[in-house]
Write a protein that holds these residues in place. Structure first.
Motif, short mmCIF file in Angstrom:
data_model
loop_
_atom_site.label_atom_id
_atom_site.label_comp_id
_atom_site.label_asym_id
_atom_site.label_seq_id
_atom_site.Cartn_x
_atom_site.Cartn_y
_atom_site.Cartn_z
N LYS A 1 -9.70 6.87 -7.29
CA LYS A 1 -10.09 6.70 -6.22
C LYS A 1 -10.28 5.03 -6.72
O LYS A 1 -10.11 4.09 -5.07
N SER A 2 -11.37 4.65 -7.21
CA SER A 2 -10.55 3.60 -7.20
C SER A 2 -9.65 2.37 -7.54
O SER A 2 -9.70 1.19 -7.16
N PHE A 3 -8.34 3.08 -8.02
CA PHE A 3 -7.02 2.01 -7.84
C PHE A 3 -7.01 2.16 -6.35
O PHE A 3 -6.38 1.33 -5.66
N VAL A 4 -6.62 3.11 -5.53
CA VAL A 4 -6.73 3.24 -4.00
C VAL A 4 -7.01 2.34 -3.61
O VAL A 4 -6.86 1.27 -2.55
N ALA A 5 -8.55 1.90 -3.81
CA ALA A 5 -9.66 1.12 -3.19
C ALA A 5 -9.34 -0.20 -3.40
O ALA A 5 -9.37 -1.17 -2.91
N ARG A 6 -8.79 -0.79 -4.80
CA ARG A 6 -8.42 -1.74 -4.99
C ARG A 6 -7.05 -2.52 -3.89
O ARG A 6 -6.67 -3.26 -3.48
N VAL A 7 -6.25 -1.31 -4.15
CA VAL A 7 -4.50 -1.66 -3.34
C VAL A 7 -5.28 -2.22 -2.13
O VAL A 7 -4.53 -2.47 -1.66
N LYS A 8 -5.59 -1.18 -1.65
CA LYS A 8 -6.23 -1.32 0.11
C LYS A 8 -6.64 -2.46 0.19
O LYS A 8 -6.29 -3.32 1.32
N GLU A 9 -7.25 -2.89 -1.22
CA GLU A 9 -7.78 -4.55 -0.69
C GLU A 9 -6.88 -5.08 -0.04
O GLU A 9 -6.48 -6.28 0.60
N ARG A 10 -6.04 -5.57 -1.21
CA ARG A 10 -5.09 -6.20 -1.68
C ARG A 10 -4.25 -6.11 0.20
O ARG A 10 -3.73 -7.31 0.50
N ALA A 11 -3.16 -4.56 0.32
CA ALA A 11 -2.36 -4.29 1.58
C ALA A 11 -3.16 -4.73 1.99
O ALA A 11 -2.54 -5.76 2.91
N VAL A 12 -4.86 -5.39 2.88
CA VAL A 12 -5.14 -4.94 4.28
C VAL A 12 -5.52 -6.97 3.66
O VAL A 12 -4.52 -7.69 4.61
N GLY A 13 -5.33 -7.63 2.34
CA GLY A 13 -5.43 -8.93 2.48
C GLY A 13 -4.34 -9.80 2.62
O GLY A 13 -4.57 -10.86 3.28
N GLN A 14 -3.52 -9.40 2.33
CA GLN A 14 -2.20 -9.82 2.70
C GLN A 14 -1.04 -9.66 4.30
O GLN A 14 -2.18 -8.86 5.17
N ASP A 15 -0.58 -9.79 4.00
CA ASP A 15 0.90 -9.76 5.28
C ASP A 15 1.10 -8.41 5.75
O ASP A 15 2.41 -8.76 6.61
N VAL A 16 0.90 -7.64 4.80
CA VAL A 16 1.02 -6.27 4.51
C VAL A 16 1.18 -5.61 6.48
O VAL A 16 2.30 -5.21 7.03
N LEU A 17 0.70 -6.16 6.93
CA LEU A 17 0.17 -4.70 8.05
C LEU A 17 1.41 -5.48 9.42
O LEU A 17 1.86 -5.13 10.15
N SER A 18 2.16 -7.05 8.82
CA SER A 18 2.57 -7.50 10.32
C SER A 18 3.90 -7.73 9.97
O SER A 18 4.53 -7.97 10.39
N SER A 19 3.91 -7.08 8.67
CA SER A 19 5.72 -7.38 7.86
C SER A 19 6.26 -6.48 9.22
O SER A 19 5.76 -5.57 9.05
N LEU A 20 7.60 -6.75 8.19
CA LEU A 20 8.60 -5.88 9.29
C LEU A 20 9.26 -4.72 8.33
O LEU A 20 9.02 -3.78 8.88
N THR A 21 8.29 -4.75 7.05
CA THR A 21 8.62 -3.34 5.83
C THR A 21 7.08 -3.68 5.53
O THR A 21 7.09 -3.63 4.36
N PRO A 22 6.58 -2.77 5.74
CA PRO A 22 5.20 -2.46 5.10
C PRO A 22 5.48 -1.27 3.66
O PRO A 22 4.68 -1.79 3.06
N ALA A 23 6.19 -0.56 3.98
CA ALA A 23 6.04 0.62 3.47
C ALA A 23 6.95 -0.08 1.86
O ALA A 23 5.64 0.03 1.17
#
Ligand SMILES: Nc1nc2c(ncn2[C@@H]2O[C@H](COP(=O)(O)OP(=O)(O)OP(=O)(O)O)[C@@H](O)[C@H]2O)c(=O)[nH]1
Ligand SMILES: Nc1nc2c(ncn2[C@@H]2O[C@H](COP(=O)(O)OP(=O)(O)OP(=O)(O)O)[C@@H](O)[C@H]2O)c(=O)[nH]1
Ligand SMILES: [Mg+2]
Ligand SMILES: [Mg+2]
Lengths: 307, 302
Positions: free
Chosen positions: A50-72
């Motif tokens: 639970k806490s791990f996923v929350a932390r990863v999510k924070e990082r993932a949203v904060g970075q340019d993951v969403l607009s990247s060509l290779t989000p996975a």
């Protein structure tokens, strides 16, 4: 396999999402569901997840993951980094006594691999120039003493025993004296398997600790252990103050999520892993390899490299 | 103490893990909402029920709630109990019999409790008037033979053995000959612990099986897979691969006296449909009980 590789699953999720156009935070949530399932299927404790996923999510949203060509790939990279980080750097060294002998105590649940690991550790340390003595303090399990003696014989390493009519404290005390006299600089004490909820047996370990002041108390944990691994490790740690963990039976197909959970909750470093029944099958712990294993992805590295 | 109370007592930790958690989640809630479902799902996962099985259980729960138009969260507990009881099946836990002698082969990964379970099984059947013989076919692990012999003395049954390092199939063969010559009712054969992924070691088990079957048609009548209740999702892989290699007919779930939830058997039942026949609840001779799914679920919930 129940879980067909996190990498593919994530790819698939993102591909599906991408067809909608722009990725959103909700899309990352969707991906995190896959990550959560992968970790749970690997027996990582659900609270840790639970806490791990929350932390990863924070990082993932904060970075340019969403607009990247290779989000996975980006998400996997973050997950992997966080996992490895959580399991700590490599630290496969024992605490050594300033004045020998160093005393090491093996503790853990029934059948975890204490006796075998005691012998493996003696073997490993001898290769590093130590002169180990194995001590048979399991006075309960049928043929436990004999088991250690046979292993000692196979390795040609001395085993100290006084049968099963003495208390473990008396045996261990005599063993340390014996080691000092014989110039043995490392004393490895095998103890009986016990439930962490068995008051009497846990008190026995506390007495052993008080009498011996061991330099290293190692909790031996079966890598196939499920969600309870955390509770077990926490209880042992609270009562004894663990110095390290040995994870055994990693030569099978277990993902070994117990490892991550124990480290995350107790902060106790995993020092060695057991990878076979043979007496040379004890290795230093590698957090990054363990991360890949937990995620169930041998192919991930190549994916990440492309990212 | 009656059988049921003893069972309940030994499962008290399991209760604390799963049922009390469910109760805590439910009490004080006014409505059945998504967050309650999520927390229930976590409780199941935390009991080693597994993601897949937990998700499916929750789906069925949601469907039932809808169908029955339930509003009160308190109704979820009996409903979940019902679902889990169904999951565990109604199977009869008695062993398959044949021969004489009934031949039981005991297999499993390292350290799960095979040898100890054999000691307890021998005691269980001996006290019920059967003539039991043990075969020491773990010729690999240090002092495994000595360990079984100590159990044999403890229980008062003989052990057929060879030297350490000898061929386990040859031990099994001799043990079967001896059991027939001595007109035994039951022969229980110990094997070395082995990880289910090691194909050469699984071949060795197949060979033992073949030898037994050649000597006595139908033997082994029961192949018991011993699973440690502290094991997580890997137990499913163990059950699958041991079944493929040796035709497992029943499971013994050990170490249920610990904090283990043993929830993994729900998933095993669902995916592989192998019945649990006995449970181990301690290290003593009497710490073995026949498994009754109804009682197990009831002991979990009441
Ligand atoms: N495959 C594999 N087997 C292992 C490993 N470590 C230990 N074992 C096996 O696990 C089983 C239990 O090991 P033991 O050393 O007897 O365990 P223990 O913790 O001393 O057991 P108790 O004294 O009964 O509590 C034995 O069959 C060992 O050979 C490992 O890393 N890999
Ligand atoms: N608390 C508890 N301990 C058990 C139970 N069953 C077995 N044990 C303990 O678990 C440890 C391992 O048991 P064994 O019978 O040696 O296991 P095994 O499967 O034969 O081990 P290998 O032959 O090494 O693979 C021992 O310390 C037993 O006393 C149980 O139901 N409860
Ligand atoms: Mg031991
Ligand atoms: Mg054994």
């Amino acid at each position: 396999m129940i879980f067909a590789g996190l990498a593919e699953k994530l790819q698939e999720t993102f591909r599906r999402l991408k067809s909608k156009g722009r990725l959103t935070e909700a899309d990352v949530d969707e991906a995190m569901k896959e990550v959560r399932r992968a970790l749970l299927a690997a027996d990582v404790n659900f609270q840790v997840v639970k806490s791990f996923v929350a932390r990863v999510k924070e990082r993932a949203v904060g970075q340019d993951v969403l607009s990247s060509l290779t989000p996975a790939q980006q998400v996997i990279k973050i997950v992997r980094e966080e996992l490895a980080g959580l399991m700590g750097g490599t630290q496969s060294k024992l605490n050594m006594a300033p004045k020998p002998p160093t005393v090491v105590m093996m503790v853990g649940l029934h059948g975890a691999g204490k006796t075998t690991t005691a012998a493996k550790l003696a073997n490993l340390m001898r290769k590093q120039g130590r002169r180990p003595l194995l001590v048979a303090c399991d006075v309960y399990r049928p043929a436990a003493i004999k088991q250690l003696q046979v292993l000692g014989e196979q390795l040609d390493i001395p085993v100290f025993s006084m049968g099963d009519r003495h208390t473990p404290v008396d045996i261990a005390r005599a063993a340390v004296e014996h080691a000092t006299r014989q110039g043995r600089d490392l004393v490895i004490i095998d103890t009986a398997g016990r439930l962490e909820i068995n008051e009497e047996m846990m008190a026995e370990l506390e007495e052993l600790k008080a009498a011996l002041r061991p330099h290293e108390i190692l909790l031996v944990v079966d890598a196939m252990t499920g969600q309870v691994a955390v509770n077990i490790a926490e209880t042992f740690n609270k009562r004894l103050g663990l110095d390290g963990v040995v994870l055994t039976k990693l030569d099978g197909d277990t993902r070994g999520g117990a490892a991550l959970s124990i480290k995350a909750v107790t902060g106790c470093p995993i020092k060695f892993v057991g990878v076979g029944e043979k007496l040379d099958a004890l290795e230093p712990f590698h957090p990054d390899r363990m991360a890949d294993r937990i995620l169930g992805m041998g192919d991930v590295l190549t994916l990440i490299e492309k990212a | 103490m009656g059988f049921f109370n003893r069972l309940k007592e030994s499962l008290s930790k399991t209760r604390q893990g799963l049922v009390e958690k469910i109760e805590n989640l439910i009490t004080g809630r006014q409505v059945i909402d998504e967050s309650l479902y999520e927390e229930l799902e976590e409780a199941l996962i935390g009991a080693d029920v597994g993601v897949e099985t937990s998700l499916e259980l929750m789906e069925t729960l949601r469907r039932r709630v809808k169908e029955q138009k339930l509003r009160d969260p308190a109704r979820l507990k009996p409903l979940l109990q019902e679902l889990i009881t169904d999951e565990l099946g109604t199977g009869d836990s008695s062993l398959n019999r044949g021969g004489p002698p009934t031949v039981i082969l005991v297999v499993g990964v390292n350290g799960v409790g095979k040898t100890t379970t054999i000691g307890k099984l021998a005691y269980y059947y001996k006290t019920r008037g059967e003539r039991v013989l043990l075969g020491a076919a773990d010729t690999f692990r240090a002092a495994a033979i000595d360990q079984l012999e100590i159990w044999g003395r403890r229980v008062g049954v003989d052990v057929i053995k060879h030297r350490e390092g000898s061929d386990p199939a040859a031990v099994a063969y001799d043990a079967l000959q001896a059991a027939r010559a001595r007109k035994m009712d039951m022969l229980i054969i110990d094997t070395a612990g082995r990880l289910h992924t090691k194909s050469n070691l699984m071949e060795e088990l197949k060979k033992i099986r073949r030898v037994l079957g050649r000597e006595l048609s139908g033997a082994p009548h029961e192949v018991l897979l011993v699973l440690d209740a502290t094991t997580g999702q890997n137990a499913i892989s163990q059950a699958r691969l041991f079944s493929e290699a040796t035709g497992v007919t029943g499971i013994v779930l050990t170490k249920l006296d610990g904090t283990a939830r043993g929830g993994v058997i729900i998933g095993i039942r669902r995916m592989l449909n192998i019945p649990v026949k006995f449970i181990g609840i301690g290290e003593g001779v009497e710490d073995l009980q026949p498994f009754n799914p109804q009682e197990f679920a009831a002991a979990l919930f009441d």
